[in-house]
Design a protein around this motif. Structure first.
Motif, short mmCIF file in Angstrom:
data_model
loop_
_atom_site.label_atom_id
_atom_site.label_comp_id
_atom_site.label_asym_id
_atom_site.label_seq_id
_atom_site.Cartn_x
_atom_site.Cartn_y
_atom_site.Cartn_z
N SER A 129 0.82 -1.20 0.00
CA SER A 129 0.00 0.00 0.00
C SER A 129 0.86 1.26 0.00
O SER A 129 2.04 1.24 0.35
CB SER A 129 -0.92 0.00 1.23
OG SER A 129 -0.15 0.04 2.41
N ASP A 130 0.24 2.37 -0.41
CA ASP A 130 0.91 3.67 -0.47
C ASP A 130 0.15 4.67 0.40
O ASP A 130 -0.59 5.52 -0.12
CB ASP A 130 0.98 4.18 -1.92
CG ASP A 130 1.73 3.25 -2.84
OD1 ASP A 130 2.69 2.62 -2.36
OD2 ASP A 130 1.37 3.14 -4.03
N PRO A 131 0.28 4.60 1.71
CA PRO A 131 -0.48 5.49 2.58
C PRO A 131 -0.06 6.94 2.42
O PRO A 131 1.12 7.26 2.24
CB PRO A 131 -0.16 4.97 3.98
CG PRO A 131 1.15 4.27 3.84
CD PRO A 131 1.15 3.69 2.47
N PRO A 155 -6.98 10.91 0.99
CA PRO A 155 -7.64 10.04 0.00
C PRO A 155 -8.08 8.72 0.63
O PRO A 155 -7.34 8.10 1.40
CB PRO A 155 -6.53 9.80 -1.05
CG PRO A 155 -5.56 10.92 -0.85
CD PRO A 155 -5.60 11.26 0.59
N ASP A 156 -9.30 8.30 0.31
CA ASP A 156 -9.85 7.09 0.90
C ASP A 156 -9.01 5.86 0.59
O ASP A 156 -8.96 4.92 1.40
CB ASP A 156 -11.28 6.87 0.40
CG ASP A 156 -12.25 7.91 0.94
OD1 ASP A 156 -11.93 8.53 1.97
OD2 ASP A 156 -13.32 8.10 0.32
N ASP A 157 -8.37 5.82 -0.57
CA ASP A 157 -7.63 4.63 -0.98
C ASP A 157 -6.17 4.66 -0.51
O ASP A 157 -5.38 3.81 -0.93
CB ASP A 157 -7.68 4.48 -2.50
CG ASP A 157 -7.08 5.66 -3.24
OD1 ASP A 157 -6.87 6.71 -2.61
OD2 ASP A 157 -6.81 5.53 -4.46
N ARG A 158 -5.83 5.62 0.36
CA ARG A 158 -4.43 5.70 0.82
C ARG A 158 -4.38 5.75 2.35
O ARG A 158 -3.59 6.49 2.94
CB ARG A 158 -3.72 6.89 0.18
CG ARG A 158 -3.74 6.85 -1.35
CD ARG A 158 -2.80 7.86 -1.95
NE ARG A 158 -1.40 7.52 -1.68
CZ ARG A 158 -0.37 8.26 -2.09
NH1 ARG A 158 -0.59 9.39 -2.77
NH2 ARG A 158 0.86 7.90 -1.81
N ASP A 159 -5.20 4.95 2.99
CA ASP A 159 -5.25 4.88 4.45
C ASP A 159 -3.98 4.21 4.99
O ASP A 159 -3.27 3.51 4.27
CB ASP A 159 -6.49 4.08 4.87
CG ASP A 159 -6.83 4.25 6.34
OD1 ASP A 159 -6.20 5.07 7.01
OD2 ASP A 159 -7.73 3.53 6.81
N GLN A 216 -9.29 7.06 7.50
CA GLN A 216 -8.92 8.48 7.29
C GLN A 216 -9.85 9.42 8.05
O GLN A 216 -10.15 10.52 7.59
CB GLN A 216 -8.92 8.83 5.80
CG GLN A 216 -7.98 8.00 4.92
CD GLN A 216 -6.53 8.45 5.01
OE1 GLN A 216 -5.98 8.60 6.10
NE2 GLN A 216 -5.92 8.67 3.86
#
Length: 418
Positions: free
Chosen positions: A57-59, A94-98, A107
């Motif tokens: 992942s890329d938080p 961003p929701d996809d970078r938690d 988030q």
């Protein structure tokens, strides 16, 4: 003779006039402690976190918040109260970078009364009750995100001659990105109820030598101990040598609910710093036993090779630390410090990836500013970058880039200033 009589009459008249004017009411001890000498702390923090990881992942997020604290002065040199409220709110999330730990999972922002304590003092001994900060080697604030860890319980600290001591019983913990206090066992990931018994000693017989040791026990989970010593000595004009060593050991106890049966782990570390004016050169080493990974559920791992991203505390892991930092006050730029550190895996148990991490940090504290810019003096700007190169057991490589910008601004006011 006449002059003396006139002077006597005037002095008598002045005394009568003074008696006729009521004296100002003395400030009560309660008013002084709760208002005039009480401290109000306003701490603003902004934190941008952006990580790019080829293996997962890329938080990323940008959060704003900080804390507001109120602390009374000592009432009759015996009693004190304090409250600190913490918050972290999303500015860009961003929701996809938690997963940055700046915010709650999903988030989401949060607010929490992280400290709420009463303290009692007798000479140099202080007893603190309820929600509080704890700053021991393995149980600590871990203040590397928006808000720190805090704990519920009772603690006693003070000094006995040359020895400083800490003793506490902790029942609950607020983790650094949480708005609730959970049981000490739950904080370690175990669905049971338990308490922590924590103690520490510090000893400094001379200015050049400092030593400390600490131990915590959580029944049926874990017992963990830490010790270190630091010796500093001049070796030439404007040059000092600082040598430090550390040893830590932990094991499962009782039902061993956290680690499973027959768990123990140890870490040995040594570090040396050569300090010449503003320049510090660092070299260090940590080695871990091969029976298990070190468990650090209650704060930052205190090993010398604890880096921005990685802690080199896995089973069988040996790591080398190299680094340098420079304080630019010597060149007229007071408050500016640049540092670079590298941690290199020398060995690790088979089947585990090898990590090499390179950290760069720029700190600038504005405390030297004066005149029209004096209002910026409480500002502290920190920029950090970490690069992790990972070699996997299957001979593939991964890369991680971690970029952070942290801004702190703190004001401390007293009632008498308002």
């Amino acid at each position: 003779m006449l002059t003396g009589t006139v002077v006597a009459v005037l002095m008598h008249g002045a005394a009568l006039a003074a008696d006729a004017v009521p004296a100002p009411e003395p400030v009560s001890e309660i008013q002084r402690a709760l208002f005039d000498d009480a401290a109000l702390t306003l701490h603003f923090r902004s934190y941008l976190f952006d990580r790019d990881n080829t293996s997962g992942s890329d938080p990323a997020a940008w959060a704003g918040g900080g804390w507001i604290g109120y602390e009374t002065d000592w009432i009759s040199d015996v009693l004190k109260f304090g409250l600190v409220g913490y918050t972290s709110q999303p500015l860009w999330a961003p929701d996809d970078r938690d997963g940055t730990l700046l915010l709650k999972p999903g988030q989401e922002g949060y607010g929490v009364l992280g400290q709420a304590y009463a303290a009692l003092k007798y000479e140099e001994q202080v007893l603190t009750l309820y929600r509080q900060l704890v700053n021991q080697p393995e149980v600590n604030p871990q203040d590397s995100r928006m808000t720190p860890n805090t704990f519920e319980g009772v603690s006693l600290k003070g000094e006995l001659g040359l020895v400083g001591y800490y003793a506490g019983v902790l029942t609950a913990m607020k983790q650094r990105n949480s708005d609730e206090f959970i049981d000490i066992a739950n904080a370690a990931g175990v669905n049971e109820d338990s308490d922590m018994f924590l103690g520490g000693l510090e000893f400094s017989p001379i200015d050049e030598l400092k030593a400390r040791t600490s131990l915590y026990v959580v029944p049926d989970l874990l017992a963990s101990s830490y010790s270190d010593a630091i010796w500093t000595a001049p070796v030439a004009e404007d040059t000092k040598l600082r040598v430090s060593g550390q040893f830590m050991y932990q094991s499962g106890i009782g039902d061993e609910l956290l680690t499973g049966p027959d768990f123990d782990a140890w870490v040995f570390g040594i570090k040396g710093d050569v300090i010449h004016r503003g320049l510090t050169l660092t070299a260090g080493y940590t080695g871990n036993g091969s029976d298990g990974n070190w468990q650090a559920p209650y704060g930052s791992w205190p090993g010398y090779t604890s880096m921005i991203v990685k802690d080199y505390n896995r089973a069988g892991e040996q790591a080398l630390l190299l680094g340098a930092s420079y304080d630019f006050e010597e060149l007229g730029a007071k408050g500016l410090v640049l540092s670079a550190l590298a941690a290199i895996d020398l060995d690790v148990d088979s089947g585990l990836p090898e990590n090499n991490e390179y950290d760069f940090t720029a700190d600038y504290r504005f405390s030297a500013l004066e005149g029209n810019l004096e209002w910026l003096a409480p500002l502290w700007l920190r920029v950090r970058y970490a690069y992790v190169d990972t070699e996997n057991p299957d001979d593939t490589d991964d890369r991680l880039d971690d970029f952070r910008v942290i801004v702190n601004y703190e004001l401390q006011l007293h009632g008498s200033d308002l």
